[in-house]
Write a protein that holds these residues in place. Sequence first.
Motif, PDB file in Angstrom:
ATOM      1  N   ASP A 124       0.854  -1.182   0.000  1.00 16.55           N
ATOM      2  CA  ASP A 124       0.000   0.000   0.000  1.00 16.55           C
ATOM      3  C   ASP A 124       0.895   1.237   0.000  1.00 16.55           C
ATOM      4  N   TRP A 125       1.153   1.783  -1.177  1.00 21.80           N
ATOM      5  CA  TRP A 125       2.074   2.914  -1.313  1.00 21.80           C
ATOM      6  C   TRP A 125       1.549   4.163  -0.641  1.00 21.80           C
ATOM      7  N   LYS A 126       0.238   4.306  -0.551  1.00 18.24           N
ATOM      8  CA  LYS A 126      -0.334   5.460   0.139  1.00 18.24           C
ATOM      9  C   LYS A 126       0.034   5.423   1.623  1.00 18.24           C
ATOM     10  N   THR A 156       3.817   6.086   2.032  1.00 28.52           N
ATOM     11  CA  THR A 156       4.100   7.512   1.842  1.00 28.52           C
ATOM     12  C   THR A 156       3.646   8.321   3.048  1.00 28.52           C
ATOM     13  N   LEU A 157       2.485   8.000   3.585  1.00 27.87           N
ATOM     14  CA  LEU A 157       1.978   8.694   4.769  1.00 27.87           C
ATOM     15  C   LEU A 157       2.905   8.494   5.965  1.00 27.87           C
TER      16      LEU A 157
END
Length: 156
Positions: free
Chosen positions: A76-78, A81-82
């Motif tokens: 989950d790249w989101k 990144t978060l």
Amino acid sequence: MGDRILGGVCLVVALAMAWAAHGYAAEISYEPVGPRAFPTLLAALMGLAGVWLLVKKPAHGVASGTPVLAATSALDWKAVTLCAASCLIYTALFQTLGFWLATSLMAVPVGMAFGGTLKKTLLGGVVMGLGFYLMFDKLLDVVLPTGVLSFLLGGR
């Protein structure tokens, strides 16, 4: 195979950390442990984890050589990144906000990236931030910045 590569990298980094920490010494020794204890402990734990990754067998039902992330779910790249952005903001605001407040605020987006609700992550962040502050500052006598809340926490 990905686990073994990560294990090898962890082992190499752990050896480098231990080698670098070997030369750490305080000019004035006022603590019985000294400055090399913490990085040496981290290096030992990272080295043990690296060795474990090198020698462990693949998970049941997973073909040998299949990366763990591919076997469980897509990355989950989101969320990644978060978490990375939260850590960068945390380091930028650590001195100004102080340990307790910065840690409490950083825990919220990181907790939400792992599926927590706003209410639970905020409560968990406050408990974690204050708990770690009290543990390090009061029990272990490690000086941490109090930042904008110095009037509440006995400002250092």
